[in-house]
Design a protein around this motif. Structure first.
Motif, short mmCIF file in Angstrom:
data_model
loop_
_atom_site.label_atom_id
_atom_site.label_comp_id
_atom_site.label_asym_id
_atom_site.label_seq_id
_atom_site.Cartn_x
_atom_site.Cartn_y
_atom_site.Cartn_z
N ALA A 1 11.43 -12.18 9.88
CA ALA A 1 10.35 -12.66 10.75
C ALA A 1 9.38 -11.55 11.12
CB ALA A 1 10.96 -13.27 12.01
N PHE A 2 9.89 -10.32 11.29
CA PHE A 2 9.01 -9.23 11.69
C PHE A 2 7.97 -8.93 10.61
CE2 PHE A 2 7.91 -4.73 12.09
CZ PHE A 2 7.52 -4.69 13.42
N TYR A 3 8.41 -8.85 9.35
CA TYR A 3 7.44 -8.58 8.29
C TYR A 3 6.44 -9.72 8.15
CZ TYR A 3 9.34 -4.26 6.40
OH TYR A 3 9.70 -2.94 6.23
N GLN A 4 6.86 -10.96 8.43
CA GLN A 4 5.91 -12.06 8.35
C GLN A 4 4.82 -11.92 9.41
OE1 GLN A 4 5.73 -14.46 5.91
NE2 GLN A 4 3.74 -14.74 6.91
N GLU A 5 5.19 -11.47 10.59
CA GLU A 5 4.18 -11.25 11.63
C GLU A 5 3.23 -10.12 11.24
OE1 GLU A 5 3.51 -13.09 14.16
OE2 GLU A 5 5.23 -14.42 13.97
N VAL A 6 3.76 -9.04 10.68
CA VAL A 6 2.89 -7.95 10.22
C VAL A 6 1.96 -8.46 9.12
CG1 VAL A 6 2.82 -5.67 9.14
CG2 VAL A 6 4.57 -6.19 10.84
N ARG A 7 2.50 -9.27 8.22
CA ARG A 7 1.71 -9.86 7.13
C ARG A 7 0.58 -10.72 7.70
NH1 ARG A 7 5.94 -11.91 4.77
NH2 ARG A 7 6.38 -10.03 3.55
N LEU B 1 2.34 -2.76 2.02
CA LEU B 1 3.44 -2.69 2.96
C LEU B 1 4.23 -3.99 3.02
CD1 LEU B 1 4.90 -1.10 5.26
CD2 LEU B 1 3.25 -2.13 6.84
N THR B 2 3.54 -5.12 2.87
CA THR B 2 4.17 -6.42 3.14
C THR B 2 4.31 -7.32 1.92
OG1 THR B 2 1.98 -7.24 3.78
CG2 THR B 2 3.43 -6.48 5.55
N SER B 3 3.57 -7.07 0.85
CA SER B 3 3.61 -7.97 -0.31
C SER B 3 4.94 -7.83 -1.05
CB SER B 3 2.44 -7.66 -1.26
OG SER B 3 2.52 -6.33 -1.74
N GLN B 4 5.25 -8.81 -1.88
CA GLN B 4 6.51 -8.83 -2.61
C GLN B 4 6.30 -9.36 -4.03
OE1 GLN B 4 10.19 -9.26 0.05
NE2 GLN B 4 9.05 -11.13 0.47
N ASP B 5 7.32 -9.13 -4.85
CA ASP B 5 7.41 -9.72 -6.18
C ASP B 5 6.18 -9.38 -7.02
OD1 ASP B 5 9.85 -10.80 -5.35
OD2 ASP B 5 8.87 -12.56 -4.53
N SER C 1 -10.89 -9.83 -0.30
CA SER C 1 -9.83 -10.00 0.69
C SER C 1 -8.64 -9.10 0.36
CB SER C 1 -9.39 -11.46 0.78
OG SER C 1 -8.79 -11.88 -0.44
N GLU C 2 -8.35 -8.90 -0.92
CA GLU C 2 -7.25 -8.01 -1.31
C GLU C 2 -7.59 -6.56 -0.96
OE1 GLU C 2 -5.03 -10.01 -5.10
OE2 GLU C 2 -7.06 -9.26 -5.45
N ILE C 3 -8.85 -6.17 -1.15
CA ILE C 3 -9.26 -4.81 -0.78
C ILE C 3 -9.10 -4.63 0.72
CG2 ILE C 3 -11.21 -3.22 -0.64
CD1 ILE C 3 -12.24 -4.43 -3.24
N ARG C 4 -9.53 -5.64 1.50
CA ARG C 4 -9.38 -5.54 2.96
C ARG C 4 -7.91 -5.41 3.34
NH1 ARG C 4 -10.93 -10.74 5.58
NH2 ARG C 4 -8.77 -11.22 5.09
N ASP C 5 -7.04 -6.17 2.70
CA ASP C 5 -5.61 -6.06 3.01
C ASP C 5 -5.10 -4.65 2.77
OD1 ASP C 5 -5.63 -8.72 3.67
OD2 ASP C 5 -4.53 -9.40 1.89
N GLN C 6 -5.51 -4.04 1.66
CA GLN C 6 -5.06 -2.66 1.39
C GLN C 6 -5.64 -1.69 2.41
OE1 GLN C 6 -2.71 -2.42 -0.63
NE2 GLN C 6 -2.95 -4.37 -1.70
N VAL C 7 -6.91 -1.87 2.76
CA VAL C 7 -7.55 -1.00 3.74
C VAL C 7 -6.82 -1.06 5.08
CG1 VAL C 7 -9.63 -0.74 5.17
CG2 VAL C 7 -9.84 -0.96 2.70
N LEU C 8 -6.48 -2.27 5.52
CA LEU C 8 -5.79 -2.42 6.81
C LEU C 8 -4.42 -1.77 6.78
CD1 LEU C 8 -6.78 -6.10 7.65
CD2 LEU C 8 -7.61 -4.03 8.78
N VAL C 9 -3.70 -1.94 5.68
CA VAL C 9 -2.38 -1.32 5.56
C VAL C 9 -2.51 0.21 5.54
CG1 VAL C 9 -0.46 -0.94 3.98
CG2 VAL C 9 -1.15 -3.26 4.55
N PHE C 10 -3.50 0.73 4.81
CA PHE C 10 -3.68 2.18 4.77
C PHE C 10 -4.04 2.71 6.15
CE2 PHE C 10 -5.08 1.78 0.05
CZ PHE C 10 -3.76 1.63 -0.32
N LEU C 11 -4.88 1.97 6.89
CA LEU C 11 -5.22 2.40 8.24
C LEU C 11 -3.98 2.40 9.14
CD1 LEU C 11 -8.60 0.54 8.87
CD2 LEU C 11 -8.27 3.02 8.88
#
Length: 452
Positions: free
Chosen positions: A79-85, A93-97, A253-263
């Motif tokens: 559940a914690f990783y889902q909230e971070v996602r 950080l959160t993607s899988q497979d 949107s994928e670039i934004r996801d990476q940017v947010l995780v890197f931040l």
């Protein structure tokens, strides 16, 4: 090895189990549980009907099994990783497979040692600005937690956004704490209202998320509109150009996801390491003098460059020992797919599982006098005598942190510049901490500064 029918653990309260202990002081609760019950511990938490079971694995061998050798059976499905996602996007950080493998292939070339070494000037420029500001610090006293958080944020934002750093930093400073605290509360709560409900908490988080996403999306779209020739060599421009015949390219949107995780991962973790390195050195004058002598000898008054990293071994030892005592990711969660035997105990399918650098890196089986600050634990030749996962502040296995070299480069170069110019004396001898998304100081770590 035989397996026990029931994993040992604290009884807790009759109706709520260990819920209050874990909420009040999860790190202390884990340490006490290892001492009382061993290297695999079962916790129950929550009221009847909402009760959860949590299995904590504290040995180096168990951590290696969960994160590396049996990693396919321990996934980021809790559940914690889902909230971070939900808050910070589906980045590395959160993607899988397949999502994770594709992202990793596209992003990995941006984190080679040669590429990361090119980011050194951004780190040293920001550190030079910090040192100039310290020259006029009121009362010659600073809180190194606040100072290192701002330094690390500005450095990673400059590497990500280049000339757009001034537009991005105030938004991140304003929005990240709101979103992070919201994510943490939801991640540890047994029941949450849907994010779409107009509760005050949801509305505050939605407003902060909209502002944060908005500035990222605006900068990304401006870069895409500029064309390849104008995108530059900052990380955002490189992400926008990342492409392969097998994986295609990242959309906006994928670039934004990476940017947010890197931040998120790139500034909070490094800030923690730097702040506690300075705090520990301020409390240990002998080690501080030794680290300063190395910095002065190697830099000789000049600005450090990436190649200096290998010439600063004692500073590297200081950072590693700091990460042992204050790992930025003190607890790492997973969920078991199938039954697994860890340390002679059966962890059932579907169970939430944690490994804890905070505990393993203080385990007396691997560390003599584990609460003592001793950078010589990481002197050349010493690490081969310990299990691989006795020290794992960057995680491990196929999901190990992609930014390990960047974190060490940034931390060592910044620390060298600070110690070259300043002597630090601790005002606050103890700094309480807790486990948020990353390790978080619950109070200031003030240091008196003396210009060297």
């Amino acid at each position: 090895m035989t397996t026990s029918a029931r994993v040992p653990g604290p009884a807790g309260l009759p109706l709520l189990g260990s819920m209050f202990d874990l909420k009040r002081d999860s790190l202390g609760t884990y340490l006490a549980a290892r001492r009382a019950h061993g290297d695999v511990v079962r916790f129950t938490a929550g009221p009847p009907g909402l009760r959860m079971e949590l299995y904590a694995v504290f040995s180096a061998e168990g951590a290696q099994q969960v994160l590396a050798t049996d990693s396919a059976n321990f996934r980021k499905d809790n559940a914690f990783y889902q909230e971070v996602r939900d808050s910070f996007g589906n980045g590395l950080l959160t993607s899988q497979d397949d999502d994770y493998l594709r992202q990793r292939r596209l992003v990995q070339p941006l984190f080679t040692r040669r590429r990361v070494d090119g980011y050194a000037s951004a780190v040293t420029d920001e550190t030079a600005g910090l040192l100039d500001r310290w020259a006029t610090a009121p009362g010659s006293t600073v809180d190194v937690v606040d100072e290192m958080t701002r330094l690390a944020l500005r450095a990673v934002a400059r590497i990500l956004f280049g000339t757009d750093v001034e537009a991005a930093v105030p938004v991140v400073e304003r929005c990240f704490p709101v979103i992070g605290d919201y994510t943490l509360r939801r991640g540890y709560s047994p029941v949450n209202p849907p994010r779409s409900w107009p509760t005050p908490d949801n509305r505050r988080a939605a407003s902060a998320t909209e502002e944060l996403y908005g500035v990222c999306d605006r900068i990304i779209e401006e870069r895409r509109a500029e064309g390849d020739a104008a995108k530059g060599d900052d990380l955002l421009g490189l992400l926008a150009r990342a492409e392969s015949s097998e994986d295609g390219a990242l959309d906006s949107s994928e670039i934004r996801d990476q940017v947010l995780v890197f931040l998120l991962a790139g500034h909070e973790t490094t800030a923690t390491s730097l702040a506690f390195a300075l705090h520990l050195l301020a409390r240990h004058p002998e080690q501080q003098s030794r680290a300063r002598a190395e910095a002065v000898s190697i830099l000789a008054g000049r600005t450090p460059e990436a190649y200096d990293l290998d010439a600063l071994p004692y500073l590297t030892q200081v950072l590693k020992e700091t990460m042992r005592l204050y790992p930025a990711a003190p607890v790492i969660g997973r969920r078991a797919v199938a039954d697994a035997v860890v340390g002679g105990h059966t962890i059932p399918a579907g169970a939430d599982v944690v490994v804890a650098p905070w505990v393993t890196q203080r385990h007396p089986r691997y560390w003599e006098d584990p609460d003592c600050f001793d950078p010589d634990r990481f002197a050349p030749g010493t690490e081969k005598d310990r299990p691989r996962y006795a020290w794992f502040p960057f995680g491990g296995g196929p999901r190990a942190c992609i930014g390990q070299h960047f974190s060490m480069l940034e931390s060592v170069l910044a620390l060298a510049m600070i110690l070259r110019d300043y002597e630090l004396e601790a005002v606050d001898q103890r700094v309480p901490v807790d486990a948020a998304i990353t390790l978080r100081a619950k109070g200031p770590a003030r240091c008196r500064l003396r210009r060297v």
